[in-house]
Scaffold this active site. Structure first.
Site, PDB file in Angstrom:
ATOM      1  N   ALA A 213       3.434  -0.875   4.603  1.00 32.87           N
ATOM      2  CA  ALA A 213       2.949  -0.926   5.996  1.00 32.87           C
ATOM      3  C   ALA A 213       2.534  -2.331   6.424  1.00 32.87           C
ATOM      4  O   ALA A 213       2.571  -2.653   7.621  1.00 32.87           O
ATOM      5  CB  ALA A 213       1.791   0.056   6.183  1.00 32.87           C
TER       6      ALA A 213
ATOM      7  N   ARG B 200      13.709   4.503  11.943  1.00 28.74           N
ATOM      8  CA  ARG B 200      12.504   5.334  11.952  1.00 28.74           C
ATOM      9  C   ARG B 200      11.654   5.046  13.200  1.00 28.74           C
ATOM     10  O   ARG B 200      12.182   4.601  14.212  1.00 28.74           O
ATOM     11  CB  ARG B 200      11.740   5.110  10.642  1.00 28.74           C
ATOM     12  CG  ARG B 200      12.603   5.451   9.418  1.00 28.74           C
ATOM     13  CD  ARG B 200      11.873   5.232   8.111  1.00 28.74           C
ATOM     14  NE  ARG B 200      10.686   6.080   8.024  1.00 28.74           N
ATOM     15  CZ  ARG B 200       9.669   5.848   7.185  1.00 28.74           C
ATOM     16  NH1 ARG B 200       9.711   4.798   6.381  1.00 28.74           N
ATOM     17  NH2 ARG B 200       8.633   6.661   7.153  1.00 28.74           N
TER      18      ARG B 200
ATOM     19  N   PRO C  70       0.786  -1.228   0.000  1.00 31.44           N
ATOM     20  CA  PRO C  70       0.000   0.000   0.000  1.00 31.44           C
ATOM     21  C   PRO C  70       0.823   1.286   0.000  1.00 31.44           C
ATOM     22  O   PRO C  70       1.857   1.367   0.655  1.00 31.44           O
ATOM     23  CB  PRO C  70      -0.825  -0.104   1.288  1.00 31.44           C
ATOM     24  CG  PRO C  70      -0.143  -1.128   2.113  1.00 31.44           C
ATOM     25  CD  PRO C  70       0.520  -2.072   1.161  1.00 31.44           C
ATOM     26  N   ASN C  71       0.323   2.231  -0.755  1.00 33.54           N
ATOM     27  CA  ASN C  71       0.852   3.594  -0.861  1.00 33.54           C
ATOM     28  C   ASN C  71       2.105   3.690  -1.726  1.00 33.54           C
ATOM     29  O   ASN C  71       2.590   4.793  -1.980  1.00 33.54           O
ATOM     30  CB  ASN C  71       1.113   4.223   0.525  1.00 33.54           C
ATOM     31  CG  ASN C  71      -0.164   4.351   1.323  1.00 33.54           C
ATOM     32  OD1 ASN C  71      -1.098   5.009   0.877  1.00 33.54           O
ATOM     33  ND2 ASN C  71      -0.245   3.695   2.464  1.00 33.54           N
TER      34      ASN C  71
ATOM     35  N   GLU D  66      12.798  -9.463   0.944  1.00 35.21           N
ATOM     36  CA  GLU D  66      12.030  -8.324   1.465  1.00 35.21           C
ATOM     37  C   GLU D  66      12.843  -7.056   1.228  1.00 35.21           C
ATOM     38  O   GLU D  66      14.039  -7.026   1.550  1.00 35.21           O
ATOM     39  CB  GLU D  66      11.790  -8.534   2.967  1.00 35.21           C
ATOM     40  CG  GLU D  66      11.074  -7.374   3.640  1.00 35.21           C
ATOM     41  CD  GLU D  66      10.985  -7.564   5.166  1.00 35.21           C
ATOM     42  OE1 GLU D  66      11.143  -8.703   5.671  1.00 35.21           O
ATOM     43  OE2 GLU D  66      10.768  -6.542   5.849  1.00 35.21           O
TER      44      GLU D  66
ATOM     45  N   HIS E 262      12.976  -2.599   1.361  1.00 28.12           N
ATOM     46  CA  HIS E 262      12.440  -1.305   1.778  1.00 28.12           C
ATOM     47  C   HIS E 262      13.311  -0.200   1.203  1.00 28.12           C
ATOM     48  O   HIS E 262      14.550  -0.325   1.200  1.00 28.12           O
ATOM     49  CB  HIS E 262      12.409  -1.194   3.303  1.00 28.12           C
ATOM     50  CG  HIS E 262      11.582  -2.257   3.948  1.00 28.12           C
ATOM     51  ND1 HIS E 262      10.210  -2.202   3.989  1.00 28.12           N
ATOM     52  CD2 HIS E 262      11.929  -3.428   4.524  1.00 28.12           C
ATOM     53  CE1 HIS E 262       9.749  -3.296   4.579  1.00 28.12           C
ATOM     54  NE2 HIS E 262      10.768  -4.068   4.913  1.00 28.12           N
TER      55      HIS E 262
ATOM     56  N   ARG F  39       5.079  11.006  -2.678  1.00 22.02           N
ATOM     57  CA  ARG F  39       4.870  10.693  -1.263  1.00 22.02           C
ATOM     58  C   ARG F  39       6.179  10.852  -0.485  1.00 22.02           C
ATOM     59  O   ARG F  39       7.146  10.124  -0.736  1.00 22.02           O
ATOM     60  CB  ARG F  39       4.390   9.234  -1.146  1.00 22.02           C
ATOM     61  CG  ARG F  39       4.273   8.729   0.268  1.00 22.02           C
ATOM     62  CD  ARG F  39       4.085   7.213   0.294  1.00 22.02           C
ATOM     63  NE  ARG F  39       4.032   6.728   1.641  1.00 22.02           N
ATOM     64  CZ  ARG F  39       4.330   5.476   2.000  1.00 22.02           C
ATOM     65  NH1 ARG F  39       4.697   4.585   1.084  1.00 22.02           N
ATOM     66  NH2 ARG F  39       4.268   5.112   3.250  1.00 22.02           N
TER      67      ARG F  39
ATOM     68  N   TYR G  33      11.393   8.663   0.774  1.00 19.20           N
ATOM     69  CA  TYR G  33      11.312   7.580  -0.225  1.00 19.20           C
ATOM     70  C   TYR G  33      11.937   7.927  -1.574  1.00 19.20           C
ATOM     71  O   TYR G  33      11.962   7.085  -2.470  1.00 19.20           O
ATOM     72  CB  TYR G  33       9.844   7.179  -0.420  1.00 19.20           C
ATOM     73  CG  TYR G  33       9.213   6.638   0.852  1.00 19.20           C
ATOM     74  CD1 TYR G  33       9.692   5.470   1.444  1.00 19.20           C
ATOM     75  CD2 TYR G  33       8.155   7.297   1.475  1.00 19.20           C
ATOM     76  CE1 TYR G  33       9.135   4.980   2.614  1.00 19.20           C
ATOM     77  CE2 TYR G  33       7.581   6.812   2.649  1.00 19.20           C
ATOM     78  CZ  TYR G  33       8.080   5.653   3.204  1.00 19.20           C
ATOM     79  OH  TYR G  33       7.530   5.160   4.366  1.00 19.20           O
TER      80      TYR G  33
ATOM     81  N   ASN H 121       8.138  -5.546  -1.456  1.00 20.49           N
ATOM     82  CA  ASN H 121       8.095  -4.420  -0.518  1.00 20.49           C
ATOM     83  C   ASN H 121       6.687  -4.415   0.066  1.00 20.49           C
ATOM     84  O   ASN H 121       5.746  -3.919  -0.560  1.00 20.49           O
ATOM     85  CB  ASN H 121       8.401  -3.085  -1.208  1.00 20.49           C
ATOM     86  CG  ASN H 121       8.495  -1.949  -0.185  1.00 20.49           C
ATOM     87  OD1 ASN H 121       8.034  -2.093   0.952  1.00 20.49           O
ATOM     88  ND2 ASN H 121       9.083  -0.833  -0.576  1.00 20.49           N
TER      89      ASN H 121
HETATM   90  C1  DQA Z   1       8.568   1.025   3.409  1.00 21.78           C
HETATM   91  C2  DQA Z   1       8.701   1.235   4.920  1.00 21.78           C
HETATM   92  C3  DQA Z   1       7.371   1.000   5.600  1.00 21.78           C
HETATM   93  O1  DQA Z   1       7.499   1.227   7.021  1.00 21.78           O
HETATM   94  C4  DQA Z   1       6.321   1.959   5.086  1.00 21.78           C
HETATM   95  O2  DQA Z   1       5.064   1.668   5.663  1.00 21.78           O
HETATM   96  C5  DQA Z   1       6.243   1.997   3.606  1.00 21.78           C
HETATM   97  C6  DQA Z   1       7.469   1.883   2.813  1.00 21.78           C
HETATM   98  C7  DQA Z   1       9.871   1.363   2.648  1.00 21.78           C
HETATM   99  O3  DQA Z   1       9.987   0.980   1.488  1.00 21.78           O
HETATM  100  O4  DQA Z   1      10.746   2.046   3.195  1.00 21.78           O
HETATM  101  O5  DQA Z   1       5.181   2.211   3.025  1.00 21.78           O
HETATM  102  O6  DQA Z   1       8.276  -0.350   3.171  1.00 21.78           O
END
Ligand code: DQA
Length: 146
Positions: free
Chosen positions: A76, A109, A10-11, A100, A102, A18, A23, A73
């Site tokens: 959240a 964080r 998501p997002n 995995e 990020h 964003r 990011y 990825n």
């Molecule tokens: C994320 C880190 C997560 O905590 C966050 O919710 C994201 C992006 C990252 O790529 O740094 O949406 O996965």
């Protein structure tokens, strides 16, 4: 043709606008283009994004059934989705690589980001290198395939 599924939670469809200070300013389409350009001939990047947990779980099931390596990825969902973890555990059971990734380093964080329910069943974890995290992960998958 070898396929690598690059799945995004998501997002992440909002990348580029964003929180660019966290990011970066590249969009997911930019990252897809970089990955496609970086892989050798005969390797296909299938990049997808969803805000929907059920859809993401379904794509993991597809990867299990097709034995397709996954760069994930979970966004959240990383921090609380036991449904996604249970789906991803089937990749481990099937011996299919799962990396995995990020963009940011969640450990640097907020405290709620320090927990990943996915890492325990992942082949490996790459975090904190911006879009480079994806390239490193695809490279790791290619090396694991030999
Ligand atoms: C994320 C880190 C997560 O905590 C966050 O919710 C994201 C992006 C990252 O790529 O740094 O949406 O996965």
């Amino acid at each position: 043709m070898t396929t690598i599924l690059v799945l995004n939670g998501p997002n992440l469809g909002r990348l580029g606008t964003r929180e660019p200070e966290v990011y970066g300013s590249e969009s997911l389409a930019d990252i897809e283009a970089q990955l496609a350009a970086s892989v050798p001939e005969g390797v296909e990047i299938d990049l997808r994004q969803t805000d929907d947990e059920a859809e993401l779980v379904g794509w993991i099931h597809e990867a299990v059934d097709r034995r397709v390596p996954v760069v994930l990825n979970p966004a959240a969902f990383t921090h609380y989705s036991y449904a996604l973890r249970d789906a991803a555990a089937q990749l481990k059971q099937a011996g299919v690589p799962l990396i995995e990734v990020h963009l940011s380093n969640p450990h640097a964080r907020e405290t709620f980001r320090h927990t990943s329910v996915i890492s325990g069943i992942a082949t490996g974890v790459i975090a904190g290198f911006g879009s480079g995290s994806y390239r490193l992960a695809v490279d790791a998958v290619l090396r694991s395939l030999g």
